[in-house]
Design an enzyme around this catalytic site. Structure first.
Site, PDB file in Angstrom:
ATOM      1  N   ARG A 196       0.823  -1.218   0.000  1.00 37.37           N
ATOM      2  CA  ARG A 196       0.000   0.000   0.000  1.00 37.37           C
ATOM      3  C   ARG A 196       0.858   1.270   0.000  1.00 37.37           C
ATOM      4  O   ARG A 196       0.599   2.182  -0.791  1.00 37.37           O
ATOM      5  CB  ARG A 196      -0.967  -0.019   1.186  1.00 37.37           C
ATOM      6  CG  ARG A 196      -2.112  -1.019   1.017  1.00 37.37           C
ATOM      7  CD  ARG A 196      -2.994  -1.051   2.246  1.00 37.37           C
ATOM      8  NE  ARG A 196      -2.234  -1.468   3.426  1.00 37.37           N
ATOM      9  CZ  ARG A 196      -2.668  -1.322   4.683  1.00 37.37           C
ATOM     10  NH1 ARG A 196      -3.835  -0.747   4.913  1.00 37.37           N
ATOM     11  NH2 ARG A 196      -1.939  -1.744   5.681  1.00 37.37           N
ATOM     12  N   ASN A 214      -6.374  -2.621   1.732  1.00 35.83           N
ATOM     13  CA  ASN A 214      -6.441  -4.073   1.811  1.00 35.83           C
ATOM     14  C   ASN A 214      -7.898  -4.501   1.810  1.00 35.83           C
ATOM     15  O   ASN A 214      -8.748  -3.836   2.411  1.00 35.83           O
ATOM     16  CB  ASN A 214      -5.806  -4.581   3.116  1.00 35.83           C
ATOM     17  CG  ASN A 214      -4.296  -4.548   3.093  1.00 35.83           C
ATOM     18  OD1 ASN A 214      -3.678  -4.453   2.042  1.00 35.83           O
ATOM     19  ND2 ASN A 214      -3.688  -4.619   4.263  1.00 35.83           N
TER      20      ASN A 214
END
EC number: 6.2.-.-
Length: 752
Positions: free
Chosen positions: A29, A47
């Site tokens: 990320r 996520n």
């Protein structure tokens, strides 16, 4: 890795990307965040249950999509990127959003050894992580062993009990840093703490004491590998038989001082998983580390604490190239210890110093063991650093659970076209081991969010794993042991057509109820046919013969009509005078096992009469060989039965040195196996052969058989992602179970 979606030349303003694979807990990320900002894009990354979802908006979305897989973090594994256009939202900023739940189809990466950047900080006096034994970042540290469930966030790991301090919070929220959304981040102010100082650990080791430390996947026992008395004390206290210990060294340069390490072995040793690697010993360590063996298992430091211990030994005691025995902290036959209370209780009589800390180990994982065999890395034990990376299957199968057999147990769960093989669980001999086995099934099915429709198990009716499978309430499928060995290699290599399989191991329950172990099979789908096998040998005393090679040697003498020699050859064995009578009984058990054949030769040559651990005789026999030699006409094949009677007669009568005889046995057995395979290949027209079973951990045998098959124009396949021994069985069982469900659904007209 594949990418699917719209033609990017159309340049939609906003795209949604779904990234599947090992993309949680690896800095993916923050990587996406930085990449999006470099391309001046708005949107978000989060996520979710499938992996990572990204939405990007701006002029450079096409360039973002093209760059995404090329520059991913080192621990990331991208399987697929699905791309679709969505409605523009005039987003200008890019953010990391909260995780989204749902049915899990993503996965977590294995634990990773300490990275170079964290190592530099560990010894940097100006760093707030200076000498902190839990330093980590998005490129390294614990993952699988601290994860309770997915998606992988701090709140779903063992780190949830450690609130971030101000400095760690700032690192966690700084987009350009290595610890941006590093879920296991902590420092001396807010993180886990050791119960003892590193100086105390080093002092105890330097004084010849045994130290237990809490590692990534469980407790480890350390002692000075140069101190023979310390190593012997460790063996006695741990109730460890003659099994070799692994040795940890501070660097490759230090490892080279005690072992010959070629480039392939060095590359394996330095993998981020940091496995134990079997290499040729040069001596210089205590003889009791690996008694009677030519190989020694070496490994490099995995966790910050390991590096600190070596640094302290050098700084305080001048021990620059010390080798430390590093072995699992458990009593022989029991699972690795992970809890602080159980470690204090269970290790009180073993370790002089027990070092705990307050970060929990959610799932135990022993060190992985590997070797370079037949010019490629091969697993001997697959666990920490590699689990739970999945095996990619040739096609999707229904969700199945497979529970292995008894020795070197693993379990496998299938999800779509992925098979997740558990870490090494050990032998299912004790109540504790069976409890660990059951815990692993529960954890693996939960973290993958899988509900199996079928459970596969070994054909043997009396194994603990079989009893579990038949009592858990699911439909069950019994799979013949050697068929599962063969299917494991087929599944790993994506083989869906017919294949031959040579399986050489110690024991497996045969379809006829017999003791199989040297088998040539023809495998297709969920079925197999036994084409050939090694000539049977009696097993005087049944299972006892597997522990006492002299008994198998006596069986060879009986086969040769030399019963009168048994008592004199094995005069040191009290039962020897009675064995000829036992061998002459009509109901004497027999086996086609290749492992028992190795035992017989070790007994005949006086290499090993009574084994202190499984495979000892075969390993010591292998250690004598420099280059295998073939005895011309040393075997015969009739109706698929391979007899080595001419070779065995030569070994008995030839008055050979043990090393010469061992070389002749290895070379002739390999050549005979190639002849057996080639004969079947000509009869069936099949050119692919899989090789499996514990005997293929023998580097001489494996290399010679592969070379012989290639010379005969055959495509020989050894496993690379799993061990050839029983550690790979559960994958084969799962693959066969998946095929069976698909077949049954096709027959019934249901959906697959």
């Amino acid at each position: 890795m594949s990418t699917s979606g719209p033609t990017l030349a159309l340049q939609p303003r906003r795209l949604r990307l779904r990234v599947r694979g090992a993309v949680q807990g690896v800095g993916f990320r923050p990587y996406v965040h930085g990449l999006a900002r470099r391309h001046h894009l708005g949107g978000f990354v989060a996520n979710d249950a499938q992996g990572v979802v990204i939405e990007v908006e701006g002029e450079e979305v096409a360039r973002f999509v093209e760059a995404l897989p090329r520059q991913a973090p080192p621990l990331a594994r991208i399987d697929d990127i699905a791309v679709e256009p969505v409605a523009a939202q005039a987003s200008r900023d890019f953010r990391i959003s909260e995780s989204v739940g749902g049915r899990v189809t993503t996965r977590i990466v294995p634990d990773a050894a300490m990275c170079d950047q964290c190592l530099a900080e560990l010894f940097d006096p100006e760093s707030r992580f200076h000498r902190y034994p839990f330093v980590n970042c998005t490129h390294c540290g614990p993952r699988f062993t601290i994860a309770e469930r997915l998606p992988y966030d701090r709140a779903t790991t063992a780190m949830k009990r450690f609130p971030l301090c101000e400095a760690c919070r700032a690192d966690y929220e700084t987009p350009d840093g290595r610890r941006f959304h590093a879920e296991a981040i902590s420092c001396p102010r807010c993180g886990p703490r050791l119960s003892h100082g590193v100086d105390d650990i080093a002092a105890a080791l330097a004084a010849g004491q045994i130290v237990a430390i809490k590692g990534l996947g469980g407790y480890q026992l350390l002692c000075d590998a140069h101190d023979e008395q310390a190593v012997r004390r460790l063996r006695e206290r741990k109730r460890r038989d003659g099994r070799p210990f692994a040795v940890m060294l501070a660097s490759v340069a230090a490892a080279i001082e005690i072992a010959d390490i070629d480039p392939a072995e060095r590359a394996l040793l330095e993998q981020i998983a940091r496995p134990i690697v079997l290499v040729t010993s040069r001596g210089g360590i205590a003889p009791s580390v690996a008694p009677g063996l030519a190989k020694v298992g070496v490994m490099l430091p995995v966790a910050p604490l390991h590096h600190l211990i070596f640094h302290e030994l050098h700084a305080l005691h001048g021990q620059t190239a010390r080798a430390l025995v590093c072995t699992s902290a458990n009593l022989s036959g029991e699972p690795l210890l992970t809890g602080n209370d159980e470690a204090r209780a269970g290790l009180a009589d073993i370790a002089d110093l027990i070092v705990t800390h307050d970060r929990d180990i959610v799932i135990r994982a022993d060190d992985s063991v590997a070797a370079v065999i037949a010019d490629a890395p091969r697993f001997i034990r697959r666990a920490r650093g590699y689990v739970p990376e999945p095996i990619r299957l040739a096609h999707a199968v229904p969700p199945c659970l497979a529970v292995g057999a008894h020795l070197k147990a693993t379990v496998t769960v299938t999800r779509g076209d992925e098979a997740f093989v558990s870490q090494h669980l050990g032998d299912l001999d004790t109540a504790q081991a069976i409890r660990f086995f059951e815990e692993t099934i529960g954890h693996l099915t939960a973290i993958l969010d899988v509900a199996p429709v079928l459970i596969a198990h070994d054909l043997h009716p009396d194994l603990a794993s079989t009893r579990y499978a038949q009592s858990c309430g699911l439909p069950s499928l019994a799979v013949q042991h050697h068929h599962a060995h063969a299917a494991s290699v087929m599944a790993e290599h994506g083989l869906t057509e017919r294949a031959l399989a040579l399986v050489l191991d110690g024991y497996g329950y045969g379809s006829d109820g017999g003791a199989w172990g040297g088998e040539l099979l023809l495998c297709e789908g969920a079925r197999f046919q036994r084409l050939g096998h090694l000539a049977p040998l009696n097993m005087p005393g049944g299972d006892r013969a597997a522990r006492e090679p002299w008994r198998m040697a006596a069986a060879v003498l009986h086969e040769m009509g030399r019963d009168a020699e048994i008592a004199s050859r094995f005069a040191a064995q009290p039962q020897a005078p009675h064995l000829a009578m036992l061998l002459q009984r009509a109901d004497a058990p027999a086996t086609t096992s290749a492992g028992r054949l190795f035992d017989a030769v070790a007994g005949l040559l006086g290499v090993n009469m009574v084994q202190s651990y499984e495979g000892e005789a075969a390993m010591k026999l292998e250690a004598l060989v420099r280059e295998p030699v073939t005895l011309a006409r040393g075997w015969s094949i009739r109706d698929g039965v391979l007899s080595l009677r001419p070779l065995l007669a030569h070994l008995i009568e030839g008055n050979l040195e043990a090393a010469e005889a061992a070389a002749l046995f290895h070379g002739t057995l390999a050549a005979a196996c190639v002849d057996l395979i080639a004969t079947a290949a000509r009869a069936t027209g099949i050119e692919i052969v899989t090789l499996s079973g514990g005997c293929f951990l023998n580097a001489h045998l494996a290399t010679q058989i592969i070379r012989g098959c290639r010379a005969a124009g055959l495509d020989a396949r050894l496993p690379r992602q799993l061990p050839p021994n029983d550690g790979g069985l559960s994958l084969g069982q799962a693959w066969i179970a998946g095929q069976r469900v698909i077949q049954d659904q096709k027959i019934s007209g249901g959906s697959v």
